[in-house]
Design an enzyme around this catalytic site. Structure first.
Site: not given
Ligand SMILES: Nc1ncnc2c1ncn2[C@@H]1O[C@H](COP(=O)(O)OP(=O)(O)O)[C@@H](O)[C@H]1O
Ligand SMILES: [Mg+2]
Length: 246
Positions: A23, A44, A57, A118, A120-121
């Site tokens: 995300t 999404k 998301d 985007e 999922a997983g």
């Molecule tokens: N480069 C980054 N620096 C700090 N926090 C990050 C970074 N990339 C992701 N996060 C944090 O990590 C967590 C997971 O990221 P997310 O984008 O929601 O993952 P996904 O969509 O793959 O499940 C979130 O809380 C996001 O804000």
């Molecule tokens: Mg996500």
């Protein structure tokens, strides 16, 4: 990396796992593409773990896109259980409706130059007994961007994911390494050097650890390489009076 000739309708963002930064990277892409003059939409298609506050998301992606599309189009399939879509759907005695997702994507693609989708997983997370995330990217005919976690274990996860995409004949638009919140140690840093070397030009971005609410620097993602992979040239499109007919 294969480069397509006709402009792609969008990009499917998948990851080596859940919680790897899909995300976060998708929002950075949306903001960066907007800054380059593209009219972007976000999607999404299936969100699980949706509570009373709605699909978080999807809401974040739509906001990064600056789009006003209906949330039912941005996120047509929502389930409460924070599990794989097939499992979360079965838990409610439902199934994921692919036709609904395709119709919503079609509507968004009509309205925007590019739709950032985007998953999922990760790549092989099931939506049903016969469909997984890679299959969904195929159905939507989208190239794939893989978000890989910058931590120990990522070499294996990245290679597995790339092999799965290649076996399904999906077009890889690139890999973005996402550091998440934590700072890597010396062993992880060496590990990542090896991964960067192995990926070569397939690696088109690296997001460093950012503080909460932080936004990646403009240079964190190679938008030129990404737009070439998507066969989009914003300057040519801006000059083309028929661009909305594309
Ligand atoms: N480069 C980054 N620096 C700090 N926090 C990050 C970074 N990339 C992701 N996060 C944090 O990590 C967590 C997971 O990221 P997310 O984008 O929601 O993952 P996904 O969509 O793959 O499940 C979130 O809380 C996001 O804000
Ligand atoms: Mg996500």
């Amino acid at each position: 990396m294969r480069v397509s000739r006709t402009p792609e309708r969008g990009l499917f963002v998948t990851g080596t796992d859940t919680g790897v930064g899909k995300t976060f990277v998708a929002c950075a892409l949306l903001r960066g593409l907007r800054a380059r003059g593209l009219n972007v939409g976000a999607m999404k298609p299936v969100e699980t773990g949706v509570g009373p506050e709605g699909p978080l998301d999807a809401i974040a992606l739509r906001s990064a896109a600056g789009a006003s599309d209906a949330l039912d189009e941005v996120c047509p399939e929502r389930f409460a259980l924070p599990a794989a879509p097939s499992v979360a759907a079965a838990h409610e005695g439902r199934s994921v409706d692919l036709a609904r997702i395709e119709a919503a994507f079609g509507a968004l693609a009509q309205r925007h130059d590019l739709v950032i989708v985007e998953g999922a997983g990760g790549v092989l997370v099931p939506l049903s007994d016969t469909l997984d995330m890679a299959g969904l990217a195929s159905h939507l005919e989208l190239p794939v961007l893989l978000v890989a976690r910058a931590a120990l274990g990522t070499v294996n996860h990245t290679r597995l994911s790339l092999e799965a995409l290649e076996r399904r004949d999906l077009v890889l638009a690139g890999v973005v390494l996402s550091h998440g919140g934590h700072t890597i140690d010396a062993a992880e840093a060496r590990n990542l050097e090896g991964l960067r070397r192995e990926l070569g030009p397939r690696m088109i971005g690296e997001i460093p650890p950012l503080r909460s609410g932080g936004v990646p620097e403009a240079g964190a993602i190679e938008f030129g390489a990404l737009l070439r992979a998507l066969a989009h040239d914003p300057s040519a499109r801006a000059a083309d009076p028929h661009r909305h007919l594309l």
